[in-house]
Scaffold this motif. Structure first.
Motif, PDB file in Angstrom:
ATOM      1  N   ASP A  15       0.955   7.577 -37.750  1.00 52.51           N
ATOM      2  CA  ASP A  15       0.207   5.492 -38.441  1.00 52.51           C
ATOM      3  C   ASP A  15       0.611   6.183 -40.115  1.00 52.51           C
ATOM      4  O   ASP A  15       0.278   4.995 -40.731  1.00 52.51           O
ATOM      5  N   GLY A  16       0.667   7.532 -40.707  1.00 55.45           N
ATOM      6  CA  GLY A  16       0.812   7.967 -42.696  1.00 55.45           C
ATOM      7  C   GLY A  16       1.986   7.330 -42.564  1.00 55.45           C
ATOM      8  O   GLY A  16       2.205   7.118 -43.311  1.00 55.45           O
ATOM      9  N   HIS A  17       2.683   6.699 -41.685  1.00 54.28           N
ATOM     10  CA  HIS A  17       4.240   6.257 -41.978  1.00 54.28           C
ATOM     11  C   HIS A  17       4.510   4.778 -42.230  1.00 54.28           C
ATOM     12  O   HIS A  17       5.674   4.260 -42.189  1.00 54.28           O
ATOM     13  N   LEU A  18       3.753   3.715 -41.420  1.00 48.98           N
ATOM     14  CA  LEU A  18       2.749   2.382 -41.632  1.00 48.98           C
ATOM     15  C   LEU A  18       3.553   1.466 -42.616  1.00 48.98           C
ATOM     16  O   LEU A  18       3.867   0.755 -43.050  1.00 48.98           O
ATOM     17  N   ALA A  19       2.927   2.165 -43.807  1.00 51.21           N
ATOM     18  CA  ALA A  19       2.749   1.897 -45.310  1.00 51.21           C
ATOM     19  C   ALA A  19       4.647   1.817 -45.357  1.00 51.21           C
ATOM     20  O   ALA A  19       5.174   0.643 -45.655  1.00 51.21           O
ATOM     21  N   GLU A  20       5.204   2.174 -45.353  1.00 52.34           N
ATOM     22  CA  GLU A  20       6.916   3.050 -45.684  1.00 52.34           C
ATOM     23  C   GLU A  20       7.369   1.860 -44.646  1.00 52.34           C
ATOM     24  O   GLU A  20       8.283   0.927 -45.431  1.00 52.34           O
ATOM     25  N   LEU A  21       7.330   1.963 -43.638  1.00 49.31           N
ATOM     26  CA  LEU A  21       8.375   0.678 -42.568  1.00 49.31           C
ATOM     27  C   LEU A  21       7.669  -0.431 -43.142  1.00 49.31           C
ATOM     28  O   LEU A  21       8.784  -1.014 -43.418  1.00 49.31           O
ATOM     29  N   ASN A  22       6.653  -0.507 -43.269  1.00 52.22           N
ATOM     30  CA  ASN A  22       5.920  -2.567 -44.731  1.00 52.22           C
ATOM     31  C   ASN A  22       6.803  -3.229 -45.490  1.00 52.22           C
ATOM     32  O   ASN A  22       6.876  -3.707 -44.929  1.00 52.22           O
ATOM     33  N   LYS A  23       7.171  -1.802 -46.685  1.00 53.69           N
ATOM     34  CA  LYS A  23       7.798  -2.061 -46.797  1.00 53.69           C
ATOM     35  C   LYS A  23       9.227  -3.052 -46.214  1.00 53.69           C
ATOM     36  O   LYS A  23       9.505  -4.356 -46.625  1.00 53.69           O
ATOM     37  N   LEU A  24       9.897  -2.506 -45.534  1.00 54.64           N
ATOM     38  CA  LEU A  24      11.332  -3.144 -45.048  1.00 54.64           C
ATOM     39  C   LEU A  24      10.825  -4.249 -44.687  1.00 54.64           C
ATOM     40  O   LEU A  24      11.428  -5.281 -43.960  1.00 54.64           O
ATOM     41  N   ASP A  25       9.671  -4.138 -43.098  1.00 52.08           N
ATOM     42  CA  ASP A  25       9.343  -5.400 -42.516  1.00 52.08           C
ATOM     43  C   ASP A  25       8.747  -6.510 -43.155  1.00 52.08           C
ATOM     44  O   ASP A  25       9.405  -7.712 -42.995  1.00 52.08           O
ATOM     45  N   ASP A  26       8.725  -7.001 -44.965  1.00 55.88           N
ATOM     46  CA  ASP A  26       8.468  -7.197 -45.750  1.00 55.88           C
ATOM     47  C   ASP A  26       9.986  -7.812 -45.942  1.00 55.88           C
ATOM     48  O   ASP A  26       9.528  -9.068 -45.782  1.00 55.88           O
ATOM     49  N   GLU A  27      11.128  -7.279 -46.557  1.00 55.85           N
ATOM     50  CA  GLU A  27      11.705  -7.360 -46.481  1.00 55.85           C
ATOM     51  C   GLU A  27      12.774  -7.800 -46.041  1.00 55.85           C
ATOM     52  O   GLU A  27      13.450  -9.546 -45.762  1.00 55.85           O
ATOM     53  N   LEU A  28      12.679  -8.105 -44.553  1.00 57.31           N
ATOM     54  CA  LEU A  28      13.481  -8.334 -43.361  1.00 57.31           C
ATOM     55  C   LEU A  28      12.727  -9.648 -42.899  1.00 57.31           C
ATOM     56  O   LEU A  28      13.592 -10.647 -42.946  1.00 57.31           O
ATOM     57  N   LEU A  29      11.265  -9.697 -42.949  1.00 59.97           N
ATOM     58  CA  LEU A  29      10.474 -10.931 -43.245  1.00 59.97           C
ATOM     59  C   LEU A  29      10.867 -12.097 -43.860  1.00 59.97           C
ATOM     60  O   LEU A  29      11.606 -13.329 -43.689  1.00 59.97           O
TER      61      LEU A  29
END
Length: 92
Positions: A15-29
């Motif tokens: 779960d600690g990796h979700l914050a860094e993955l969310n940055k890419l997810d925001d870019e994708l959106l």
């Protein structure tokens, strides 16, 4: 957390990796909303690469419930749009 990449399999991801993955997810959106096909392809590949890099692959014969399902690398803009929630592909 168990993450499934469609067409590839599952990985166990902390779960600690979700914050860094969310940055890419925001870019994708943003790229989806803007119709930026090239940016979408680049960011989707980067997101999936990070999940693969950070996650521990589960055996092919393991079938655990996935808490998160991500599109395949060749998914279209429209296919990914259909998978989105209000938070994007990754909650948070």
């Amino acid at each position: 957390m168990i993450v499934r990449i469609m067409g590839e399999g599952q990985v166990r991801l902390g779960d600690g990796h979700l914050a860094e993955l969310n940055k890419l997810d925001d870019e994708l959106l943003e790229e989806l909303e803007g119709g930026d096909e090239a940016g979408f392809r680049r960011t989707l590949a980067a997101l999936l690469d990070e999940v693969r890099r950070l996650g521990e692959p589960l055996p092919d014969d393991s079938l655990e419930p996935s808490e998160l399902i991500l599109p395949s690398p060749d998914a279209s803009l429209e296919e990914v749009r259909e998978m989105l929630s209000d938070d994007g592909l990754i909650p948070g």
